[in-house]
Design a protein around this motif. Structure first.
Motif, mmCIF file in Angstrom:
data_model
loop_
_atom_site.group_PDB
_atom_site.id
_atom_site.type_symbol
_atom_site.label_atom_id
_atom_site.label_comp_id
_atom_site.label_asym_id
_atom_site.label_seq_id
_atom_site.Cartn_x
_atom_site.Cartn_y
_atom_site.Cartn_z
ATOM 1 N N GLN A 1 7.414 10.367 -10.938
ATOM 2 C CA GLN A 1 6.729 10.197 -12.219
ATOM 3 C C GLN A 1 6.046 8.836 -12.322
ATOM 4 O O GLN A 1 6.365 7.913 -11.554
ATOM 5 C CB GLN A 1 7.747 10.378 -13.353
ATOM 6 N N VAL A 2 5.121 8.728 -13.276
ATOM 7 C CA VAL A 2 4.253 7.558 -13.372
ATOM 8 C C VAL A 2 4.219 7.039 -14.805
ATOM 9 O O VAL A 2 4.128 7.823 -15.757
ATOM 10 C CB VAL A 2 2.805 7.906 -12.934
ATOM 11 N N GLY B 1 8.335 6.768 -9.958
ATOM 12 C CA GLY B 1 7.844 6.353 -8.651
ATOM 13 C C GLY B 1 6.763 5.294 -8.697
ATOM 14 O O GLY B 1 6.513 4.620 -7.692
ATOM 15 N N LEU B 2 6.105 5.116 -9.861
ATOM 16 C CA LEU B 2 4.975 4.191 -9.922
ATOM 17 C C LEU B 2 4.808 3.672 -11.351
ATOM 18 O O LEU B 2 4.843 4.450 -12.305
ATOM 19 C CB LEU B 2 3.685 4.913 -9.484
ATOM 20 N N ILE B 3 4.648 2.356 -11.473
ATOM 21 C CA ILE B 3 4.304 1.728 -12.756
ATOM 22 C C ILE B 3 2.988 0.991 -12.559
ATOM 23 O O ILE B 3 2.877 0.124 -11.685
ATOM 24 C CB ILE B 3 5.389 0.746 -13.231
ATOM 25 N N VAL C 1 5.106 -1.142 -8.320
ATOM 26 C CA VAL C 1 4.433 -1.714 -9.482
ATOM 27 C C VAL C 1 3.058 -2.180 -9.022
ATOM 28 O O VAL C 1 2.947 -2.970 -8.076
ATOM 29 C CB VAL C 1 5.207 -2.909 -10.071
ATOM 30 N N VAL C 2 2.004 -1.684 -9.679
ATOM 31 C CA VAL C 2 0.638 -2.087 -9.360
ATOM 32 C C VAL C 2 0.035 -2.741 -10.595
ATOM 33 O O VAL C 2 -0.088 -2.108 -11.648
ATOM 34 C CB VAL C 2 -0.227 -0.891 -8.915
ATOM 35 N N MET C 3 -0.330 -4.027 -10.480
ATOM 36 C CA MET C 3 -0.936 -4.778 -11.581
ATOM 37 C C MET C 3 -2.416 -4.957 -11.265
ATOM 38 O O MET C 3 -2.763 -5.497 -10.210
ATOM 39 C CB MET C 3 -0.259 -6.139 -11.740
#
Length: 746
Positions: free
Chosen positions: A262-263, A330-332, A367-369
């Motif tokens: 989930q995201v 799975g991803l933020i 984590v992708v900023m």
């Protein structure tokens, strides 16, 4: 066997910030789980209080005769084990009570009545036809005939249609159901929070830079699940405005969803919700849920429960979306990661990026900023190799390039006797833009009609009676305080000297709108600020109208310059670049650079060239010069030297102590005493600044003082905070003063 629960009672008092135990009556056993909320009798008076269950067991920890029964199990969503653990970390790291942390990770505080839909389906066509033939012979069964004719024709009917259009009574329906010719089904209907959508996503092929970014980030996904570290788990996507960061996000989201995970997508502004959802909706459809403060209680509850039940796999929203109850996260994604909106201004004073990193480490998630103007602290981490760095250096759309930027010196305009809001260059550019049938945006980071009201005879400035700030003019005749919300009419004469020469000074978005309309009477103008977007759907309506070409000029505060993508906008005018430059904060140059760069990035995102005009009284300042050149690296190199020279974050970690009290003298004495106590204790290497009056010296009738503390290690500052809080609890000397500790690592 008796069942006992450990609870945290919802009281924000540090002396009561501990676990209490209660007994669960037998009739409530099935409803009690870890994470749920209960009502308990608390204290000698057995006052009814809400509490959070953090443990369930069969062994009492106290004298069993002194343990009370809970009163009821509250009908509210329960926190998951991971969110309880996250709340415990926030409680320790940010120095709040456990109850405050638990309330933060539970964005939905109570259940809302769910909307149900009843549908009738045809179960036996042959039998229904026979019943219809029989009913037609009986004049008293006209309602039954209407229904049977409709169900045979449509095969299914909603209850709303049956009772509203066909006007069938519940007694008639009950009788028909008993015949077995139809069956009744009940389903839940989710309230749709997005009634407006802009032009959505169109499939594109990633360019080489975008593909490299996706592959570079995704190769760490498997590593994170086994052994999460900041280096593998956190990634900075640094891309110029219009470089296609959203396409990178969506590619990573697709990969995450394909693995059954989930995201969470964080956005800083509610104004970005509509456009972000519109972009993602065509690609991911019903997998998307959204969360923001503009939703009704029912809409928020529905979105939360869709995520909790696994009916949505993507949650989009501001920092509160970080606490979505996903169990396979799975991803933020943190879009526009530099934004100050990611820092909470209420206790606990957490930063979304820090909490995201902690939650990702628990879930083994990435984590992708992303940002065109990263926070200085995050860019330093990326350059040092502590987090991943991925660059996008070209605009993604074919034919699109960065706009031409012109800096206008307002001092020269004044010498040329131009007293208007618009410089000669900007006014000329607006005329050409309107003639070409293109759109433009005018940015001014101040709402209202005028900045403040002052007497030209004696210099008296109208200030709020509850706060030490000047009041802002709205709609020509109303003064508002933007801190406490108090209002009063604009006086006709000066309250100090009685002079009639009292008027507004400075410019707000309302005054700009009036001036531009008078200058270009044929232009269609929209204004977007907090005053024009107070209604639930106002923001979406303004953005949709502008997106569809329903206006030529969009005037607004910073909410119009962040993340929006309008292909027909070819001109951006920044009316007063200096407003945020001298805010008395070490981050003021950084915020100014970010605002100007983001604003400039709205121009020329289509196939036509863009133009940006920056009006300023400080054209030589490095944040103006580097923003005009769209040169983040040059800005960073100058800004980081300034931070290192003065020991500001990220060179040092910093903690701010704010003391607020009704007595000016007592608040000042409290901060002075705490500095003396801290200086005498064993905290080597801590630098102190102050105590001094806060920048807003009085707000909501409370006097405010600050003390700044710096150290290379944030853990040492946390140890100092805990020591000072222990002293305050022990001494009970300043019970009338409210203290807040704010750890700042950015």
């Amino acid at each position: 066997m008796a069942v006992y629960i450990d609870v945290i009672v919802d009281i924000s008092v540090s002396s009561l910030d501990r676990i209490f135990q209660y007994r669960v009556p037998e009739e409530m056993l099935d409803a009690v789980t870890v994470g749920c909320q209960v009502s308990v009798p608390f204290g000698n008076g057995n006052r009814r209080r809400q509490a959070f269950v953090v443990g369930v067991g069969n062994s009492p920890s106290y004298d069993e005769t002194k343990i009370k029964d809970i009163l009821e199990v509250t009908k509210a969503p329960a926190a998951t084990g991971q969110l309880i653990a996250l709340a415990d970390w926030m409680h320790e790291w940010y120095g709040c009570t456990m109850a405050q942390a638990l309330k933060t990770v539970l964005p939905i505080k109570k259940s809302v009545k769910e909307v149900k839909r009843v549908t009738y389906f045809l179960a036996d066509r042959e039998k229904a036809q026979q019943l219809l033939d029989k009913s037609r012979k009986n004049r008293r069964e006209k309602a039954r005939v209407r229904f049977l004719e409709a169900i045979l024709r449509e095969e299914h009917l909603t209850k709303e249609t049956v009772t509203g259009v066909l006007q069938i009574s519940s007694a008639t329906m009950k009788a028909i159901l008993q015949t077995g010719v139809i069956r009744e089904e009940t389903s839940q209907i989710y309230r749709d929070p997005v009634k407006q959508k802009l032009k959505g996503w169109q499939e594109v092929c990633l360019n080489e830079e975008q593909q490299q970014a996706v592959e570079g980030i995704w190769k760490n996904a498997a590593i994170c699940r086994e052994h999460w570290t900041e280096e593998s788990g956190i990634h900075l996507l640094y891309g110029i405005t219009g470089s296609g960061k959203t396409e990178v996000y969506m590619s990573l989201m697709e990969k995450t969803l394909s693995e059954g995970r989930q995201v969470i997508v964080l956005i800083p502004e509610i104004s970005l919700t509509l456009q972000t959802v519109s972009r993602f909706y065509d690609r991911f459809g019903s997998q998307i849920a959204i969360m923001n403060s503009k939703l009704s209680a029912g809409e928020r509850y529905d979105q939360y429960m869709r995520a909790k039940r696994g009916e949505a796999s993507i949650m989009i929203g501001p920092r509160s979306a970080l606490f979505t109850p996903f169990d396979r996260l799975g991803l933020i994604i943190i879009d526009e990661e530099h934004e100050s909106a990611y820092k909470s201004e209420t206790v606990p004073r957490y930063h979304a990026a820090e909490v995201a990193a902690r939650r990702a480490s628990m879930a083994g998630a990435l984590v992708v900023m992303g940002s065109a103007t990263p926070a200085v602290a995050d860019y330093q981490k990326a350059l040092d190799g502590r987090i991943g760095l991925h660059r996008l250096t070209h605009r993604a759309r074919a034919g699109s390039r960065l706009p031409d930027v012109q800096v206008v010196d307002l001092r020269e305009e004044f010498r040329m006797k131009n007293r208007g809001i618009l410089s000669c260059s900007l006014q000329e550019a607006m005329e050409h833009c309107l003639k070409r049938g293109e759109q433009m945006m005018l940015f001014l980071n101040r709402r209202g009609y005028a900045g403040f009201v002052s007497c030209r005879s004696c210099g008296y400035v109208m200030k709020c009676s509850h706060c030490d700030v000047s009041m802002t003019v709205h709609h020509h005749h109303l003064l508002k305080c933007h801190y406490c919300g108090s209002e009063q009419p604009v006086p006709r004469v000066c309250p100090s000297c009685g002079s009639p020469y009292i008027a507004g000074f400075g410019v707000g978005t309302q005054k700009v709108e009036e001036f531009v309309q008078n200058t270009f009477p044929e232009a269609r103008i929209l204004r977007m600020d907090r005053d024009t977007t107070s209604g639930k759907d106002d923001m979406g309506r303004i953005l949709q109208t502008f997106s569809e070409g329903g206006a030529d000029i969009l005037i607004g505060t910073q909410m119009i310059v962040k993340g929006h993508d309008f292909a027909n906008v070819t001109l951006v005018g920044i009316l007063a670049a200096d407003l945020s430059m001298f805010a008395g904060d070490y981050q003021s140059s950084e915020r100014t650079f970010q605002l100007l760069t983001q604003a400039a990035g709205r121009a020329g995102r289509g196939n036509r060239p863009g133009q940006v005009i920056i009006q300023t009284y400080q054209p030589e300042h490095y944040c103006i010069q580097t923003a005009a050149a769209q040169d983040y690296d040059s800005f960073y190199s100058q800004e980081i030297r300034f931070r290192q020279m003065l020991h500001y974050p990220p060179d040092r970690q910093m903690m701010v102590l704010l003391a607020e009290g009704e007595s000016d003298q007592e608040a000042a004495l409290a901060v002075k005493k705490l500095r003396e106590i801290a200086a005498e204790a064993d905290f080597d290497g801590v630098e102190f600044i102050g105590p001094s009056r806060a920048s807003i010296t009085r707000a909501r009738d409370l006097y405010r003082y600050t003390l700044y503390m710096k150290h290379q290690d944030s853990k040492e500052l946390i140890r100092l905070r805990d020591f000072l809080e222990g002293y305050l609890k022990w001494s009970q000397r300043f019970q009338n003063i409210y203290f807040t500790f704010d750890l700042r690592e950015q």
